[in-house]
Scaffold this active site. Structure first.
Site, mmCIF file in Angstrom:
data_model
loop_
_atom_site.group_PDB
_atom_site.id
_atom_site.type_symbol
_atom_site.label_atom_id
_atom_site.label_comp_id
_atom_site.label_asym_id
_atom_site.label_seq_id
_atom_site.Cartn_x
_atom_site.Cartn_y
_atom_site.Cartn_z
ATOM 1 N N HIS A 1 -14.492 -51.918 82.167
ATOM 2 C CA HIS A 1 -15.890 -52.287 82.394
ATOM 3 C C HIS A 1 -16.200 -53.435 81.444
ATOM 4 C CE1 HIS A 1 -20.107 -52.238 83.075
ATOM 5 N NE2 HIS A 1 -20.459 -51.429 82.101
ATOM 6 N N GLU B 1 -31.687 -32.392 100.105
ATOM 7 C CA GLU B 1 -31.094 -32.938 101.330
ATOM 8 C C GLU B 1 -30.558 -34.364 101.169
ATOM 9 O OE1 GLU B 1 -33.396 -32.362 104.887
ATOM 10 O OE2 GLU B 1 -33.734 -30.260 104.401
HETATM 11 P P1 NDP Z 1 -14.757 -40.535 79.062
HETATM 12 O O1 NDP Z 1 -15.971 -40.250 78.231
HETATM 13 O O2 NDP Z 1 -14.428 -39.645 80.202
HETATM 14 O O3 NDP Z 1 -13.458 -40.566 78.113
HETATM 15 C C1 NDP Z 1 -13.464 -41.174 76.853
HETATM 16 C C2 NDP Z 1 -12.459 -40.449 75.984
HETATM 17 O O4 NDP Z 1 -12.358 -41.129 74.736
HETATM 18 C C3 NDP Z 1 -12.868 -39.013 75.671
HETATM 19 O O5 NDP Z 1 -11.746 -38.173 75.780
HETATM 20 C C4 NDP Z 1 -13.373 -39.133 74.233
HETATM 21 O O6 NDP Z 1 -13.257 -37.939 73.508
HETATM 22 C C5 NDP Z 1 -12.433 -40.169 73.686
HETATM 23 N N1 NDP Z 1 -12.914 -40.771 72.460
HETATM 24 C C6 NDP Z 1 -14.188 -40.960 72.028
HETATM 25 N N2 NDP Z 1 -14.219 -41.533 70.817
HETATM 26 C C7 NDP Z 1 -12.923 -41.726 70.466
HETATM 27 C C8 NDP Z 1 -12.297 -42.274 69.324
HETATM 28 N N3 NDP Z 1 -13.018 -42.736 68.297
HETATM 29 N N4 NDP Z 1 -10.956 -42.298 69.271
HETATM 30 C C9 NDP Z 1 -10.226 -41.837 70.303
HETATM 31 N N5 NDP Z 1 -10.751 -41.297 71.401
HETATM 32 C C10 NDP Z 1 -12.092 -41.234 71.487
HETATM 33 O O7 NDP Z 1 -14.872 -42.066 79.520
HETATM 34 P P2 NDP Z 1 -14.603 -42.679 80.986
HETATM 35 O O8 NDP Z 1 -13.180 -42.447 81.351
HETATM 36 O O9 NDP Z 1 -15.677 -42.263 81.914
HETATM 37 O O10 NDP Z 1 -14.847 -44.232 80.698
HETATM 38 C C11 NDP Z 1 -13.881 -45.033 80.038
HETATM 39 C C12 NDP Z 1 -14.110 -46.480 80.443
HETATM 40 O O11 NDP Z 1 -13.877 -46.606 81.843
HETATM 41 C C13 NDP Z 1 -15.518 -47.012 80.193
HETATM 42 O O12 NDP Z 1 -15.427 -48.356 79.823
HETATM 43 C C14 NDP Z 1 -16.181 -46.879 81.560
HETATM 44 O O13 NDP Z 1 -17.243 -47.797 81.758
HETATM 45 C C15 NDP Z 1 -15.003 -47.207 82.454
HETATM 46 N N6 NDP Z 1 -15.078 -46.719 83.834
HETATM 47 C C16 NDP Z 1 -15.389 -45.410 84.079
HETATM 48 C C17 NDP Z 1 -15.407 -44.940 85.381
HETATM 49 C C18 NDP Z 1 -15.693 -43.502 85.670
HETATM 50 O O14 NDP Z 1 -15.850 -43.183 86.848
HETATM 51 N N7 NDP Z 1 -15.752 -42.595 84.715
HETATM 52 C C19 NDP Z 1 -15.116 -45.829 86.525
HETATM 53 C C20 NDP Z 1 -14.704 -47.151 86.144
HETATM 54 C C21 NDP Z 1 -14.725 -47.571 84.840
HETATM 55 P P3 NDP Z 1 -14.500 -36.893 73.520
HETATM 56 O O15 NDP Z 1 -14.694 -36.477 74.928
HETATM 57 O O16 NDP Z 1 -14.017 -35.792 72.632
HETATM 58 O O17 NDP Z 1 -15.672 -37.672 72.979
#
Ligand code: NDP
Ligand code: MG
Length: 332
Positions: free
Chosen positions: A108, A231
């Site tokens: 993103h 709905e």
């Molecule tokens: P998620 O929140 O599902 O996953 C993020 C992960 O990173 C979690 O497991 C989180 O752990 C971990 N995390 C947080 N802080 C740290 C850190 N300091 N060090 C290491 N790991 C960490 O994110 P998404 O997959 O939804 O999104 C990721 C990217 O993809 C974003 O840029 C988003 O905009 C993009 N995106 C998302 C889509 C979607 O449908 N979800 C679609 C297309 C793009 P914890 O959960 O414990 O905080």
């Protein structure tokens, strides 16, 4: 017409012999890591040490390291942390290891476009953004298919940045479906506008206003909830499957006539003008600046608005009605 890349346009060899770090094993991360590995690429993953997702990555048989260590050994670093977590992690744990010739990747464009993450000039920077949640990225790959994605290059230091991005998209399975060329600016601005005008802002405002109208006119909140919120899923599913025409074909003639004659009175010229203003605030960076400042100040306005929204009567009646729907998983 958009430029669309398919399997034949992408060559995995641009990433062969290169370690790919997937930082964040969440929705997108778990799918990227497993798909790339099964495409024969060399993957190391990271998440918060000791977290459920870290443990899951180990269970999935992946090599798991701290962000620092994964970034240090990788040639391509994909940041799949939540967007608001990315800037500080980038500064402290990734930047020191984003040495000349490496590539930084994102899914993103927000942080790059609005300068919350400013990579060094001698790095490649690309985006591969699957247009679906992670579980579908994974499931389609396993079925030998793929989900469409967007691809963009922000900084091409090596002269091969697009090829690396296309190889990444191929490893994900996305070139099986089609990968559309875009820019960081287009992806980010349309994403923000879409979630404000329609997906989140527009839809919730429409639901609440229509619910309030019925309840204020003396109708039962339970009945109003079904008509104005429940709905909606049925209609959205039809639109998703076959466009507006398929939805209109599936509903009654009375419903379709009401749609065609009344819809334009709900979204009238004034609403369209407001949409243009909202787009303007996205384009000139005013929204991003507001959002970044708000988050930095510990989210005072955001928290107050959340609390106020939670008190809307539609939320109370919704909880009671959803308890009557045994097929739903409890979310509260
Ligand atoms: P998620 O929140 O599902 O996953 C993020 C992960 O990173 C979690 O497991 C989180 O752990 C971990 N995390 C947080 N802080 C740290 C850190 N300091 N060090 C290491 N790991 C960490 O994110 P998404 O997959 O939804 O999104 C990721 C990217 O993809 C974003 O840029 C988003 O905009 C993009 N995106 C998302 C889509 C979607 O449908 N979800 C679609 C297309 C793009 P914890 O959960 O414990 O905080
Ligand atoms: Mg979005």
């Amino acid at each position: 017409m958009a430029v669309v890349y398919y399997d034949k346009d992408a060559d995995l060899s641009y990433l062969q012999g290169v370690k790919i770090a997937i930082l964040g094993y969440g929705s997108q991360g778990h799918a990227h890591a497993q798909n790339l590995r099964e495409s024969g690429l060399d993957v190391v993953v990271s998440d918060l040490p000791g977290s459920a997702n870290w443990i899951q990555a180990e269970k999935d048989g992946l090599e798991v390291k701290t962000v620092r260590d994964a970034a240090a050994e990788a040639g391509v670093i994909m940041m799949l942390l939540g967007d608001s977590d990315q800037p500080p992690v980038f500064e402290e744990e990734i930047r020191p290891h984003l040495t000349a010739g490496k590539a930084l990747a994102v899914a993103h464009g927000f942080n790059i476009l609005f300068n919350q993450v400013v990579p060094p000039v001698d790095a490649d920077v690309f985006m591969v953004a699957p247009k679906s949640p992670g579980h579908l990225v994974r499931r389609m790959y396993q079925e030998g298919k793929g989900v469409p994605a967007l691809i963009a290059v922000h900084q091409d230091h090596s002269g091969q940045c697009l090829q690396k991005g296309l190889a990444y998209a191929k490893g994900l399975g996305c070139t099986r479906a089609g990968v559309i060329a875009t820019t960081f600016q287009e992806e980010t601005e349309t994403d923000l506008f879409g979630e404000q005008a329609v997906l989140c802002g527009g839809v919730t405002a429409l639901i609440k206003a229509s619910f309030d109208t019925l309840v204020e006119a003396g109708y039962q909140p339970e009945v109003a909830y079904f008509e104005c919120l429940h709905e909606l899923k049925l209609i959205v599913d039809l639109i998703y499957e076959g466009g507006l025409e398929w939805m209109r074909y599936s509903v009654s003639d009375v419903a379709e006539y009401g749609d065609l004659t009344r819809g334009p009175r709900i979204v009238d010229e004034q609403v369209r003008q407001e949409m243009k203003k909202i787009l303007q605030e996205v384009q000139d960076g005013a929204f991003a600046q507001e959002c970044i400042t708000e988050f930095r100040m510990n989210r005072p306005r955001f928290t107050a608005l959340r609390r106020k929204e939670a008190e809307h009567p539609i939320e109370k009646v919704g909880r009671e009605l959803r308890a009557m729907m045994p097929w739903l998983e409890k979310k509260e």
